[in-house]
Write a protein that holds these residues in place. Structure first.
Motif, short mmCIF file in Angstrom:
data_model
loop_
_atom_site.label_atom_id
_atom_site.label_comp_id
_atom_site.label_asym_id
_atom_site.label_seq_id
_atom_site.Cartn_x
_atom_site.Cartn_y
_atom_site.Cartn_z
N VAL A 12 -26.24 12.56 41.19
CA VAL A 12 -24.94 11.82 41.28
C VAL A 12 -24.43 12.19 42.55
O VAL A 12 -24.85 13.15 43.49
CB VAL A 12 -23.96 12.87 40.37
CG1 VAL A 12 -22.19 12.49 40.81
CG2 VAL A 12 -24.27 12.77 39.03
N ARG A 26 -23.41 7.56 39.63
CA ARG A 26 -24.64 8.26 39.07
C ARG A 26 -25.58 7.13 39.40
O ARG A 26 -25.50 5.88 39.04
CB ARG A 26 -24.61 8.49 37.77
CG ARG A 26 -25.95 8.77 36.77
CD ARG A 26 -25.66 9.12 35.79
NE ARG A 26 -26.85 9.49 35.00
CZ ARG A 26 -27.34 10.74 34.71
NH1 ARG A 26 -26.33 11.72 34.98
NH2 ARG A 26 -28.34 11.07 33.99
N ASP A 28 -29.25 5.95 38.64
CA ASP A 28 -30.41 6.29 37.48
C ASP A 28 -32.01 5.68 37.72
O ASP A 28 -32.58 5.90 36.95
CB ASP A 28 -29.84 5.71 36.14
CG ASP A 28 -28.50 6.43 35.67
OD1 ASP A 28 -28.66 7.76 35.32
OD2 ASP A 28 -27.45 5.67 35.12
#
Length: 233
Positions: A12, A26, A28
């Motif tokens: 994050v 975030r 990913d």
């Protein structure tokens, strides 16, 4: 990613102002070595009251190689660009007046100007006010202005929108006619004498200064007397 291995764990990125988290995103996807990720934070609803944003990457230490400072970066805030609210050519004084809204955290404002045919602006003046008056423009001449805000750290904003203003033509004046009614009275003559003696300010009746030298002379008093006797031209 400045590490030696790809980053495969999600993490994050947080944005803070005055210690408060105002936005976060975030990540990913996998980041290869030397690969970066571009993030865009919309903070228009969260104006920072401090001088900077603080960005932390992987503050939760989910990535083994995150450094002890959590990749903390401080992002200095430049002031917002001023918004010009008005610009006029004052026929009574022969001045160009430019006004703008105050800017949060601005310590001063820099006013730039140029002629319409010039390719670049030049710094004309610096002020702590939210308006400037330009009396050094030839009559009926155009001038282009724009304004920037500067904070206490010296950071300068983007410029405001440019405005083009045409200076007013020179208005005919009657020396000694302080109230502009095309007549010179005894009271106005006495005022002119007091200005000449520096007992009153020139701003109390600037039309006594026929030559524009910021002073009232005997010749100008005599001209006002002639206008009182013979009428304004």
């Amino acid at each position: 990613n400045r590490g030696l291995e790809p980053v495969t764990s999600p993490f994050v990125v947080r944005l803070r102002a005055q210690g408060e988290v105002v936005a976060e995103q975030r990540i990913d996807r996998t980041l290869a070595v030397a690969e970066g990720a571009e993030l865009v934070f919309d903070v228009r609803e969260h104006p920072a009251g401090s001088q900077e944003w603080i960005v932390t990457v992987d503050e939760d230490n989910t990535i083994a190689e995150s450094n002890k400072d959590n990749n903390l970066q401080r992002v200095p805030l430049r002031p917002e660009a001023p918004v010009v609210t008005g610009y006029t050519a004052n026929e009574a004084t022969g001045e160009i007046v430019v006004e703008w809204l105050p800017v949060l955290r601005a310590r001063q404002y820099r006013v730039y100007r140029k002629s319409p045919v010039s390719s670049s602006f030049e710094l004309w003046t610096v002020t702590t006010e939210t308006e400037v008056r330009d009396a050094r423009v030839a009559e009926a001449e155009q001038m282009v202005y724009r304004v920037t805000a500067v904070d206490t750290a010296g950071r300068e904003s983007e410029p405001s929108s440019s405005v083009v203003v045409t200076s007013p033509p020179a208005a005919p004046t009657c020396t000694g006619d302080c109230d502009g009614n095309d007549a010179v009275t005894i009271d106005e003559l006495l005022l002119g004498v007091n200005i000449a003696l520096e007992l009153r300010m020139l701003r109390d009746c600037s039309v006594f200064d026929a030559t524009g030298d910021r002073a009232v002379t005997v010749d100008e008093i005599l001209l006002a007397v002639s206008n009182a006797l013979n009428g304004c031209p």
